[in-house]
Design an enzyme around this catalytic site. Structure first.
Site, PDB file in Angstrom:
ATOM      1  N   SER A 124       0.829  -1.201   0.000  1.00 17.48           N
ATOM      2  CA  SER A 124       0.000   0.000   0.000  1.00 17.48           C
ATOM      3  C   SER A 124       0.862   1.249   0.000  1.00 17.48           C
ATOM      4  CB  SER A 124      -0.855  -0.019   1.275  1.00 17.48           C
ATOM      5  OG  SER A 124      -1.461   1.220   1.490  1.00 17.48           O
ATOM      6  N   TYR A 148      -1.958  -1.139  10.921  1.00 20.16           N
ATOM      7  CA  TYR A 148      -2.199  -1.676   9.570  1.00 20.16           C
ATOM      8  C   TYR A 148      -0.990  -1.409   8.676  1.00 20.16           C
ATOM      9  CZ  TYR A 148      -3.617  -1.763   4.715  1.00 20.16           C
ATOM     10  OH  TYR A 148      -3.638  -1.988   3.357  1.00 20.16           O
ATOM     11  N   LYS A 152       1.997  -3.885   6.628  1.00 18.32           N
ATOM     12  CA  LYS A 152       2.431  -3.833   5.220  1.00 18.32           C
ATOM     13  C   LYS A 152       3.947  -3.629   5.151  1.00 18.32           C
ATOM     14  CE  LYS A 152      -1.530  -4.415   3.250  1.00 18.32           C
ATOM     15  NZ  LYS A 152      -1.820  -5.748   2.708  1.00 18.32           N
ATOM     16  N   PHE A 177      -2.193   2.653  -4.743  1.00 10.43           N
ATOM     17  CA  PHE A 177      -2.641   3.937  -4.225  1.00 10.43           C
ATOM     18  C   PHE A 177      -4.122   3.755  -3.855  1.00 10.43           C
ATOM     19  CE2 PHE A 177       0.990   6.734  -4.012  1.00 10.43           C
ATOM     20  CZ  PHE A 177       1.948   5.818  -4.396  1.00 10.43           C
ATOM     21  N   ASN A 178      -5.044   4.590  -4.275  1.00 14.19           N
ATOM     22  CA  ASN A 178      -6.421   4.437  -3.771  1.00 14.19           C
ATOM     23  C   ASN A 178      -7.309   3.752  -4.809  1.00 14.19           C
ATOM     24  OD1 ASN A 178      -5.097   6.544  -2.147  1.00 14.19           O
ATOM     25  ND2 ASN A 178      -7.081   6.714  -1.150  1.00 14.19           N
TER      26      ASN A 178
HETATM   27  P1  NAD Z   1     -11.077  -6.838   1.132  1.00 13.97           P
HETATM   28  O1  NAD Z   1     -11.288  -6.825   2.614  1.00 13.97           O
HETATM   29  O2  NAD Z   1     -12.241  -6.558   0.253  1.00 13.97           O
HETATM   30  O3  NAD Z   1     -10.443  -8.237   0.686  1.00 13.97           O
HETATM   31  C1  NAD Z   1      -9.609  -8.988   1.539  1.00 13.97           C
HETATM   32  C2  NAD Z   1     -10.107 -10.424   1.509  1.00 13.97           C
HETATM   33  O4  NAD Z   1      -9.272 -11.239   2.327  1.00 13.97           O
HETATM   34  C3  NAD Z   1     -11.526 -10.570   2.061  1.00 13.97           C
HETATM   35  O5  NAD Z   1     -12.281 -11.374   1.171  1.00 13.97           O
HETATM   36  C4  NAD Z   1     -11.349 -11.264   3.410  1.00 13.97           C
HETATM   37  O6  NAD Z   1     -12.440 -12.113   3.723  1.00 13.97           O
HETATM   38  C5  NAD Z   1     -10.079 -12.053   3.179  1.00 13.97           C
HETATM   39  N1  NAD Z   1      -9.231 -12.296   4.354  1.00 13.97           N
HETATM   40  C6  NAD Z   1      -8.772 -11.400   5.262  1.00 13.97           C
HETATM   41  N2  NAD Z   1      -7.940 -12.001   6.131  1.00 13.97           N
HETATM   42  C7  NAD Z   1      -7.881 -13.310   5.765  1.00 13.97           C
HETATM   43  C8  NAD Z   1      -7.152 -14.439   6.242  1.00 13.97           C
HETATM   44  N3  NAD Z   1      -6.298 -14.346   7.280  1.00 13.97           N
HETATM   45  N4  NAD Z   1      -7.340 -15.620   5.626  1.00 13.97           N
HETATM   46  C9  NAD Z   1      -8.189 -15.744   4.562  1.00 13.97           C
HETATM   47  N5  NAD Z   1      -8.864 -14.707   4.052  1.00 13.97           N
HETATM   48  C10 NAD Z   1      -8.707 -13.507   4.641  1.00 13.97           C
HETATM   49  O7  NAD Z   1      -9.876  -5.819   0.825  1.00 13.97           O
HETATM   50  P2  NAD Z   1      -9.347  -5.257  -0.561  1.00 13.97           P
HETATM   51  O8  NAD Z   1      -9.676  -3.821  -0.617  1.00 13.97           O
HETATM   52  O9  NAD Z   1      -9.731  -6.135  -1.659  1.00 13.97           O
HETATM   53  O10 NAD Z   1      -7.783  -5.353  -0.286  1.00 13.97           O
HETATM   54  C11 NAD Z   1      -7.027  -6.469  -0.709  1.00 13.97           C
HETATM   55  C12 NAD Z   1      -5.585  -6.277  -0.250  1.00 13.97           C
HETATM   56  O11 NAD Z   1      -5.090  -5.057  -0.774  1.00 13.97           O
HETATM   57  C13 NAD Z   1      -5.426  -6.182   1.262  1.00 13.97           C
HETATM   58  O12 NAD Z   1      -4.213  -6.824   1.614  1.00 13.97           O
HETATM   59  C14 NAD Z   1      -5.306  -4.687   1.501  1.00 13.97           C
HETATM   60  O13 NAD Z   1      -4.588  -4.390   2.665  1.00 13.97           O
HETATM   61  C15 NAD Z   1      -4.553  -4.253   0.258  1.00 13.97           C
HETATM   62  N6  NAD Z   1      -4.782  -2.832  -0.073  1.00 13.97           N
HETATM   63  C16 NAD Z   1      -6.054  -2.361  -0.200  1.00 13.97           C
HETATM   64  C17 NAD Z   1      -6.266  -1.016  -0.488  1.00 13.97           C
HETATM   65  C18 NAD Z   1      -7.658  -0.446  -0.568  1.00 13.97           C
HETATM   66  O14 NAD Z   1      -7.816   0.760  -0.411  1.00 13.97           O
HETATM   67  N7  NAD Z   1      -8.695  -1.249  -0.823  1.00 13.97           N
HETATM   68  C19 NAD Z   1      -5.160  -0.172  -0.674  1.00 13.97           C
HETATM   69  C20 NAD Z   1      -3.877  -0.701  -0.568  1.00 13.97           C
HETATM   70  C21 NAD Z   1      -3.694  -2.044  -0.263  1.00 13.97           C
HETATM   71  C1  WQD Z   2      -9.223   9.728   0.943  1.00 11.09           C
HETATM   72  C2  WQD Z   2      -9.410  11.216   1.220  1.00 11.09           C
HETATM   73  C3  WQD Z   2      -9.752  11.732   3.538  1.00 11.09           C
HETATM   74  C4  WQD Z   2     -13.629   9.718   3.922  1.00 11.09           C
HETATM   75  C5  WQD Z   2      -6.800   4.625   3.040  1.00 11.09           C
HETATM   76  C6  WQD Z   2      -5.754   3.919   3.841  1.00 11.09           C
HETATM   77  C7  WQD Z   2      -4.652   3.452   2.938  1.00 11.09           C
HETATM   78  C8  WQD Z   2      -5.202   2.640   1.771  1.00 11.09           C
HETATM   79  C9  WQD Z   2      -6.318   3.329   1.068  1.00 11.09           C
HETATM   80  C10 WQD Z   2      -5.141   0.346   2.325  1.00 11.09           C
HETATM   81  C11 WQD Z   2      -8.670  11.702   2.471  1.00 11.09           C
HETATM   82  C12 WQD Z   2     -10.983  12.069   2.726  1.00 11.09           C
HETATM   83  C13 WQD Z   2     -12.423  10.218   3.438  1.00 11.09           C
HETATM   84  C14 WQD Z   2     -14.675  10.622   4.250  1.00 11.09           C
HETATM   85  C15 WQD Z   2     -13.253  12.450   3.584  1.00 11.09           C
HETATM   86  N1  WQD Z   2      -5.762   1.400   2.208  1.00 11.09           N
HETATM   87  N2  WQD Z   2     -12.245  11.566   3.281  1.00 11.09           N
HETATM   88  N3  WQD Z   2     -14.450  11.963   4.074  1.00 11.09           N
HETATM   89  O1  WQD Z   2      -6.927   7.684   3.751  1.00 11.09           O
HETATM   90  O2  WQD Z   2      -5.991   7.935   1.403  1.00 11.09           O
HETATM   91  O3  WQD Z   2      -6.185   5.726   2.385  1.00 11.09           O
HETATM   92  O4  WQD Z   2      -7.294   3.735   2.023  1.00 11.09           O
HETATM   93  O5  WQD Z   2      -3.938   0.182   2.205  1.00 11.09           O
HETATM   94  O6  WQD Z   2      -3.786   2.709   3.724  1.00 11.09           O
HETATM   95  O7  WQD Z   2      -5.228   4.819   4.801  1.00 11.09           O
HETATM   96  O8  WQD Z   2      -8.244   6.874   1.728  1.00 11.09           O
HETATM   97  O9  WQD Z   2     -10.581   6.981   1.013  1.00 11.09           O
HETATM   98  O10 WQD Z   2     -10.064   6.977   3.493  1.00 11.09           O
HETATM   99  O11 WQD Z   2      -9.523   8.999   2.123  1.00 11.09           O
HETATM  100  O12 WQD Z   2     -13.093  13.670   3.463  1.00 11.09           O
HETATM  101  O13 WQD Z   2     -15.764  10.231   4.688  1.00 11.09           O
HETATM  102  O14 WQD Z   2     -10.797  11.442   1.482  1.00 11.09           O
HETATM  103  O15 WQD Z   2      -9.549  12.677   4.551  1.00 11.09           O
HETATM  104  O16 WQD Z   2      -8.227  13.017   2.195  1.00 11.09           O
HETATM  105  P1  WQD Z   2      -6.791   7.170   2.385  1.00 11.09           P
HETATM  106  P2  WQD Z   2      -9.677   7.398   2.119  1.00 11.09           P
END
Ligand code: NAD
Ligand code: WQD
Length: 340
Positions: A124, A148, A152, A177-178
């Site tokens: 992430s 969290y 990572k 990223f997001n």
């Molecule tokens: P998500 O929660 O939708 O998907 C994660 C999946 O993993 C879920 O289906 C959950 O049931 C399963 N899971 C969690 N822990 C488990 C375990 N120990 N064993 C088996 N299954 C398990 O999340 P996502 O948004 O799809 O994210 C996927 C990956 O990407 C995660 O590692 C997350 O940290 C990373 N990531 C997500 C974002 C984001 O903003 N969505 C950003 C950066 C990184």
């Molecule tokens: C985006 C922008 C908030 C909600 C998070 C995790 C990061 C990654 C992605 C997993 C920010 C603003 C948000 C709301 C708002 N996940 N905001 N009102 O914080 O960039 O990243 O998700 O790895 O680790 O930290 O994403 O979507 O929460 O926020 O104003 O109700 O929106 O302040 O500027 P973020 P976000």
């Protein structure tokens, strides 16, 4: 290729499983459904015209994982499984360390036992924190500001160490990223439980009438309009990035890291305006205080992925908003909305 996908029922995992199936790969998903619904994989099968195999298990369950590796004999692993809510991780840090670290260590041990040498890991942009200024290149300093993010950062370190210890391994660390948006069909998408933590699903729920207004966390940052700036990447582009990374690793050894983003800084209010335009709705919002732990701006330098992988995002912010609204408006309660 035969790809074992942990966390494949989740948001990014389901889109990547679909992309893998569509590209002709065979997929086994291992997921404990702790944050997802089996309906996502049912719909993936419907869209792909064939189903991924599925094992309901926690990745920490070594016996279950061992059995899955024996039965499926994967060529490669994509490791999405993990807990991901930043705020929750500060309240129950041990759960985050256990789920995210223990599962990764177990996975790497089972991979070693079965001679599987290729892994793509979901990292992430959170690892860049506020240690330097965006746009972030992959060699920018990394760290973490919450449990969290620590998981990572630690898993990246673990992968570097196991790669050094076993020169046969091929490791891709993808720093997302997001991620936003949904498959163009509107059949699969992001389905957060309870009140969404992230901006886009919250905005989508306001647009669909499920919540009455958005709270904007801070308008006094040093950014284009004072609101937080992020790099929003369409989840289908992100899914494609995983396939490109797998292809790159094929025949290579070593550890690689790439940012997956668009490189385009977008403010909260810019995202709200794009969503209003794409959905034809009005998103009422109120300005509130900054959210603790937020950075002003976070966006990628995407040149390394472009040069080395030949990958770049092809979908626009508007595409992502249109696709997200299609998913949200046809599935107002996510996968719980309707069967079929
Ligand atoms: P998500 O929660 O939708 O998907 C994660 C999946 O993993 C879920 O289906 C959950 O049931 C399963 N899971 C969690 N822990 C488990 C375990 N120990 N064993 C088996 N299954 C398990 O999340 P996502 O948004 O799809 O994210 C996927 C990956 O990407 C995660 O590692 C997350 O940290 C990373 N990531 C997500 C974002 C984001 O903003 N969505 C950003 C950066 C990184
Ligand atoms: C985006 C922008 C908030 C909600 C998070 C995790 C990061 C990654 C992605 C997993 C920010 C603003 C948000 C709301 C708002 N996940 N905001 N009102 O914080 O960039 O990243 O998700 O790895 O680790 O930290 O994403 O979507 O929460 O926020 O104003 O109700 O929106 O302040 O500027 P973020 P976000």
């Amino acid at each position: 290729m035969r790809v074992l996908v942990t966390g494949g029922a989740g948001y990014i995992g389901s889109h990547t499983t679909l992309a893998l199936l569509q590209a002709g790969h065979d997929v086994l998903v291992v997921d404990d459904l702790s944050n997802s619904s089996p309906e996502s994989l049912r719909r993936v099968a419907e869209l792909a015209g064939r189903a991924p195999e599925f094992v309901l298990a926690n990745v920490r369950d070594e016996d279950a994982l061992d059995g899955a590796f024996s039965a499926f004999t994967p060529d490669a692993v994509i490791h999405f499984a993990g807990w991901k809510a930043v705020g929750e991780s500060t309240r129950i840090p041990l759960t985050y360390y256990r789920e995210n670290l223990e599962s990764t260590i177990t996975l790497l041990e089972v991979m070693a036992k079965h001679g599987v040498k290729t892994i793509v890991f979901s990292s992430s942009a959170t690892v860049y924190g506020d240690l330097s200024e965006p746009p972030f290149t992959e060699d920018a300093p990394t760290g973490a500001t919450n449990p969290y993010g620590q998981t990572k950062h630690m898993i990246e370190q673990i992968l570097t160490d196991v790669s050094a210890a076993d020169p046969e391994l091929a490791v891709a660390v993808l720093r997302y990223f997001n991620p936003i948006g949904a498959d163009v069909s509107g059949r699969i998408g992001e389905d957060p439980r309870g009140i969404p933590n992230n901006l886009l699903p919250f905005v989508a729920q306001v647009a669909a009438g499920r919540r009455d207004h958005l709270t904007v966390f801070g308008d006094d940052y040093d950014t284009v309009d004072g609101t937080g700036v992020r790099d929003y990447i369409h989840v289908v582009d992100l899914a494609a990035g995983h396939i490109t990374a797998l292809e790159y690793l094929d025949g290579r050894k070593g550890s690689f890291v790439w940012n997956l983003g668009t490189g385009m800084p977008i403010s909260v209010l810019e995202l709200v305006a794009a969503f209003e335009k794409a959905s034809g709705t009005t998103i009422p919002y109120e300005i509130a205080a900054r959210r603790p732990g937020d950075v002003a701006a976070c966006y990628a330098d995407v040149s390394k992925a472009a040069e080395e992988l030949g990958w770049h995002a092809t979908r626009t912010l508007e595409d992502a908003c249109v696709d997200s609204y299609r998913w949200q408006s046809t599935n107002p309660d996510g996968y719980a909305t309707a069967e079929g």
